[in-house]
Scaffold this motif. Structure first.
Motif, mmCIF file in Angstrom:
data_model
loop_
_atom_site.group_PDB
_atom_site.id
_atom_site.type_symbol
_atom_site.label_atom_id
_atom_site.label_comp_id
_atom_site.label_asym_id
_atom_site.label_seq_id
_atom_site.Cartn_x
_atom_site.Cartn_y
_atom_site.Cartn_z
ATOM 1 N N THR A 1 0.999 -1.295 -0.167
ATOM 2 C CA THR A 1 0.153 0.014 0.181
ATOM 3 C C THR A 1 0.735 1.285 -0.072
ATOM 4 O O THR A 1 1.794 1.615 0.669
ATOM 5 N N ILE A 2 0.687 2.040 -0.878
ATOM 6 C CA ILE A 2 1.210 3.470 -0.810
ATOM 7 C C ILE A 2 0.162 4.581 -0.843
ATOM 8 O O ILE A 2 -0.780 4.564 -1.545
ATOM 9 N N TYR A 3 0.132 5.330 0.295
ATOM 10 C CA TYR A 3 -0.758 6.314 0.163
ATOM 11 C C TYR A 3 -0.003 7.511 -0.185
ATOM 12 O O TYR A 3 1.042 7.839 -0.025
ATOM 13 N N VAL A 4 -0.835 8.534 -1.098
ATOM 14 C CA VAL A 4 -0.414 9.459 -1.880
ATOM 15 C C VAL A 4 -1.068 10.896 -1.592
ATOM 16 O O VAL A 4 -2.290 10.842 -1.857
ATOM 17 N N LEU A 5 -0.444 11.721 -0.931
ATOM 18 C CA LEU A 5 -1.144 13.229 -0.692
ATOM 19 C C LEU A 5 -0.661 14.086 -1.754
ATOM 20 O O LEU A 5 0.884 14.127 -1.513
ATOM 21 N N GLY A 6 -1.215 14.895 -2.142
ATOM 22 C CA GLY A 6 -0.822 16.172 -2.832
ATOM 23 C C GLY A 6 -0.671 17.273 -2.066
ATOM 24 O O GLY A 6 -1.835 17.594 -1.532
ATOM 25 N N THR A 7 0.525 17.933 -2.006
ATOM 26 C CA THR A 7 0.814 18.975 -0.983
ATOM 27 C C THR A 7 0.648 20.386 -1.821
ATOM 28 O O THR A 7 0.915 20.316 -3.033
ATOM 29 N N LEU A 8 0.540 21.511 -1.152
ATOM 30 C CA LEU A 8 0.803 22.760 -1.425
ATOM 31 C C LEU A 8 1.783 23.384 -0.466
ATOM 32 O O LEU A 8 1.754 23.115 0.609
ATOM 33 N N HIS A 9 2.649 23.976 -0.968
ATOM 34 C CA HIS A 9 3.827 24.478 -0.379
ATOM 35 C C HIS A 9 3.628 25.662 0.565
ATOM 36 O O HIS A 9 4.420 25.759 1.443
ATOM 37 N N VAL A 10 2.566 26.207 0.412
ATOM 38 C CA VAL A 10 2.148 27.222 1.232
ATOM 39 C C VAL A 10 0.843 27.343 1.469
ATOM 40 O O VAL A 10 -0.084 26.406 0.541
ATOM 41 N N GLY A 11 0.110 27.852 2.381
ATOM 42 C CA GLY A 11 -1.332 27.704 2.753
ATOM 43 C C GLY A 11 -1.812 28.547 3.520
ATOM 44 O O GLY A 11 -1.252 29.855 3.891
ATOM 45 N N ASP A 12 -3.168 28.454 3.956
ATOM 46 C CA ASP A 12 -3.948 29.587 4.721
ATOM 47 C C ASP A 12 -4.072 28.655 6.156
ATOM 48 O O ASP A 12 -4.352 27.543 6.074
ATOM 49 N N PRO A 13 -4.156 29.474 7.131
ATOM 50 C CA PRO A 13 -4.600 28.774 8.484
ATOM 51 C C PRO A 13 -5.660 28.053 8.394
ATOM 52 O O PRO A 13 -5.913 26.833 9.199
ATOM 53 N N VAL A 14 -6.763 28.441 7.811
ATOM 54 C CA VAL A 14 -7.931 27.519 7.793
ATOM 55 C C VAL A 14 -8.003 26.319 7.252
ATOM 56 O O VAL A 14 -8.873 25.491 7.301
ATOM 57 N N ASP A 15 -6.625 26.000 6.556
ATOM 58 C CA ASP A 15 -6.709 24.685 5.679
ATOM 59 C C ASP A 15 -6.354 23.704 6.607
ATOM 60 O O ASP A 15 -6.555 22.544 6.587
ATOM 61 N N GLN B 1 -7.989 19.410 14.306
ATOM 62 C CA GLN B 1 -7.720 18.301 13.291
ATOM 63 C C GLN B 1 -7.402 18.831 12.038
ATOM 64 O O GLN B 1 -8.031 19.319 11.026
ATOM 65 N N PRO B 2 -5.928 18.813 11.937
ATOM 66 C CA PRO B 2 -5.251 19.588 10.690
ATOM 67 C C PRO B 2 -5.864 18.914 9.415
ATOM 68 O O PRO B 2 -5.691 19.337 8.354
ATOM 69 N N PHE B 3 -5.879 17.509 9.456
ATOM 70 C CA PHE B 3 -6.179 16.511 8.363
ATOM 71 C C PHE B 3 -7.299 15.786 8.482
ATOM 72 O O PHE B 3 -7.898 15.641 9.548
ATOM 73 N N ARG B 4 -7.978 15.461 7.341
ATOM 74 C CA ARG B 4 -9.109 14.596 7.566
ATOM 75 C C ARG B 4 -8.585 13.277 8.132
ATOM 76 O O ARG B 4 -7.669 12.847 8.099
ATOM 77 N N ALA B 5 -9.653 12.521 8.677
ATOM 78 C CA ALA B 5 -9.394 11.479 9.458
ATOM 79 C C ALA B 5 -8.933 10.110 8.489
ATOM 80 O O ALA B 5 -7.917 9.648 9.095
ATOM 81 N N PRO B 6 -9.179 10.145 7.168
ATOM 82 C CA PRO B 6 -8.396 9.108 6.437
ATOM 83 C C PRO B 6 -7.049 9.292 6.312
ATOM 84 O O PRO B 6 -6.131 8.341 6.279
ATOM 85 N N ILE B 7 -6.727 10.537 6.297
ATOM 86 C CA ILE B 7 -5.259 10.935 6.094
ATOM 87 C C ILE B 7 -4.468 10.830 7.372
ATOM 88 O O ILE B 7 -3.390 10.068 7.581
ATOM 89 N N LEU B 8 -5.067 11.021 8.735
ATOM 90 C CA LEU B 8 -4.531 10.763 9.990
ATOM 91 C C LEU B 8 -4.334 9.378 10.023
ATOM 92 O O LEU B 8 -3.375 8.875 10.459
ATOM 93 N N ALA B 9 -5.305 8.459 9.732
ATOM 94 C CA ALA B 9 -5.238 6.862 9.923
ATOM 95 C C ALA B 9 -4.035 6.570 8.954
ATOM 96 O O ALA B 9 -3.355 5.664 9.400
ATOM 97 N N ALA B 10 -3.917 6.941 7.880
ATOM 98 C CA ALA B 10 -2.703 6.507 6.825
ATOM 99 C C ALA B 10 -1.536 6.995 7.577
ATOM 100 O O ALA B 10 -0.568 6.066 7.568
ATOM 101 N N LEU B 11 -1.498 8.133 7.889
ATOM 102 C CA LEU B 11 -0.080 8.522 8.686
ATOM 103 C C LEU B 11 0.237 7.709 9.596
ATOM 104 O O LEU B 11 1.447 7.154 9.845
ATOM 105 N N ALA B 12 -0.554 7.177 10.558
ATOM 106 C CA ALA B 12 -0.445 6.401 11.754
ATOM 107 C C ALA B 12 -0.143 4.931 11.509
ATOM 108 O O ALA B 12 0.389 4.396 12.263
ATOM 109 N N ALA B 13 -0.644 4.521 10.377
ATOM 110 C CA ALA B 13 -0.401 3.122 9.608
ATOM 111 C C ALA B 13 0.888 2.962 9.039
ATOM 112 O O ALA B 13 1.212 1.953 8.799
#
Length: 384
Positions: free
Chosen positions: A122-136, A141-153
């Motif tokens: 399994t390879i989890y792939v996240l597309g990033t933005l190198h700058v952003g806005d605080p509301v992002d 909870q800075p990331f959606r639950a599936p992203i956080l779960a993938a990081l933990a795994a």
């Protein structure tokens, strides 16, 4: 388009008209020590154009609005930019605080996130933005639950460039991108130099500083300048936020390419290709470039990699001055790196040991993007 702070700081100094003498003094001391790229964006890779730097940092970030350019940390420190938004800038709305039923929970940006599987790999792939806005990235909870779960795994987090190489990378940018003398006017056709000088005519300190850059670095600085004018902030780049989360429980972060490989994406460009890069940054007005940065940010928040790729393809078609040269730049800065990224992912990934990959969002979609390359290697790729 990851830590593009140095590039952002330089662009802030250029924009704010800080003392050119201080910049030149700093550069003359460091000019031959070496420098660094982030994996650009350039852009604005989102990457893109580096200092997204990410045809994307870049993040490339970004970030630079050209697709997939590594975001290059540029020599020179700079003060914080003013927080005021430029005329016509429409900042992302702040989430409402309460409703009749009580407090409203801020939602993180959706972001392009995909799960690629082949058997038990399994390879989890996240597309990033190198700058952003605080509301992002809401604090709770800075990331959606599936992203956080993938990081933990995932035992491994893979970025475009490893944090260790990023620490020593700035010297290579100085070495290969900065001249001891005012070299840029002589490296550009007179009409292109005049156009750049007119863009910076209200900021003589910025103009003096950019004269000492080679065209590829000047291009990334112009992109960074416009990204900052859009009101986005380096500290809210995706890579920085990911590391804040990941390092609390784990610590293995690796790079998908080496610093020499990333530097060669720029130093290997011909003079004609470098001129084309810079010319594309000057086709539109600064206000139009700022609008593009905001458009890319909105698309990234929605999280559809193919929609982002289609938007970038249309933009590139519009900006290209010489299509043959422009296509060669895309191949060098985007597509060759996409293939390198996927090869490295397959080296890192192993059965029952997922790897979490975070790269500029403009590298993901389209027929030559990372997601399609994974499909060609036998992976089933699904939106996360």
């Amino acid at each position: 388009m990851p830590d593009v702070a140095a590039a952002r700081r330089l662009a802030r100094r250029l924009r704010d008209g800080a003392c050119a003498v201080a910049v030149a003094r700093r550069w003359s001391a460091r000019a031959l020590k070496g420098a660094a790229l982030l994996g650009v964006c350039c852009a604005l890779c989102l990457g893109t154009g580096p200092l997204g730097v990410a045809r994307a940092a870049g993040a490339a970030a970004t970030a630079p609005v050209q697709a997939g350019r590594p975001v290059v940390p540029v020599p020179g420190g700079v003060p914080a930019p003013p927080r005021a938004s430029p005329p016509g800038f429409d900042p992302a709305p702040a989430p409402p605080g309460t409703t009749a039923s009580g407090p409203v929970r801020a939602q993180p940006a959706r972001m392009p996130f995909y799960v690629a599987t082949r058997g038990t790999t399994t390879i989890y792939v996240l597309g990033t933005l190198h700058v952003g806005d605080p509301v992002d990235y809401p604090a709770g909870q800075p990331f959606r639950a599936p992203i956080l779960a993938a990081l933990a795994a995932s035992p491994t987090l893979a970025l475009e460039l490893s944090p260790d190489e990023l620490l020593v990378s700035q010297d290579d940018v100085s070495k290969y991108g900065v001249c001891r003398r005012d070299c840029l006017p002589g490296l550009l056709p007179e009409p292109l130099w005049h156009k750049l000088a007119m863009r910076l005519r209200g900021n003589p300190a910025a103009l003096d500083a950019i004269k000492k850059m080679r065209p590829w670095l000047a291009s990334l600085v112009v992109e960074t300048y416009d990204s900052l004018s859009a009101g986005l902030q380096t500290e809210y780049g995706t890579e920085a936020q990911l590391q804040n989360v990941y390092l609390k429980t784990r610590g293995k972060i690796v790079g998908l390419e080496t610093l020499p490989q990333q530097m060669h994406a720029f130093t290997g460009l011909s003079l004609a290709q470098q001129r084309e890069m810079l010319a594309q940054d000057l086709v539109q007005t600064a206000a139009q470039n700022v609008a593009d940065v905001r458009a890319l940010h909105r698309l990234w928040r929605v999280g559809d990699a193919d929609a982002i790729a289609a938007w970038q393809a249309a933009k590139s078609e519009n900006l290209a001055r010489d299509k043959r040269v422009s296509d060669a730049i895309d191949n060098k800065i985007v597509y060759e790196r996409n293939r390198r990224f996927v090869s490295r992912m397959l080296q890192i990934a192993a059965p029952n040991k997922p790897v979490f990959v975070a790269i500029g969002a403009l590298h993901l979609g389209g027929p030559k993007g990372v997601l399609q390359l994974l499909r060609q290697r036998g992976f089933v790729v699904e939106a996360g």
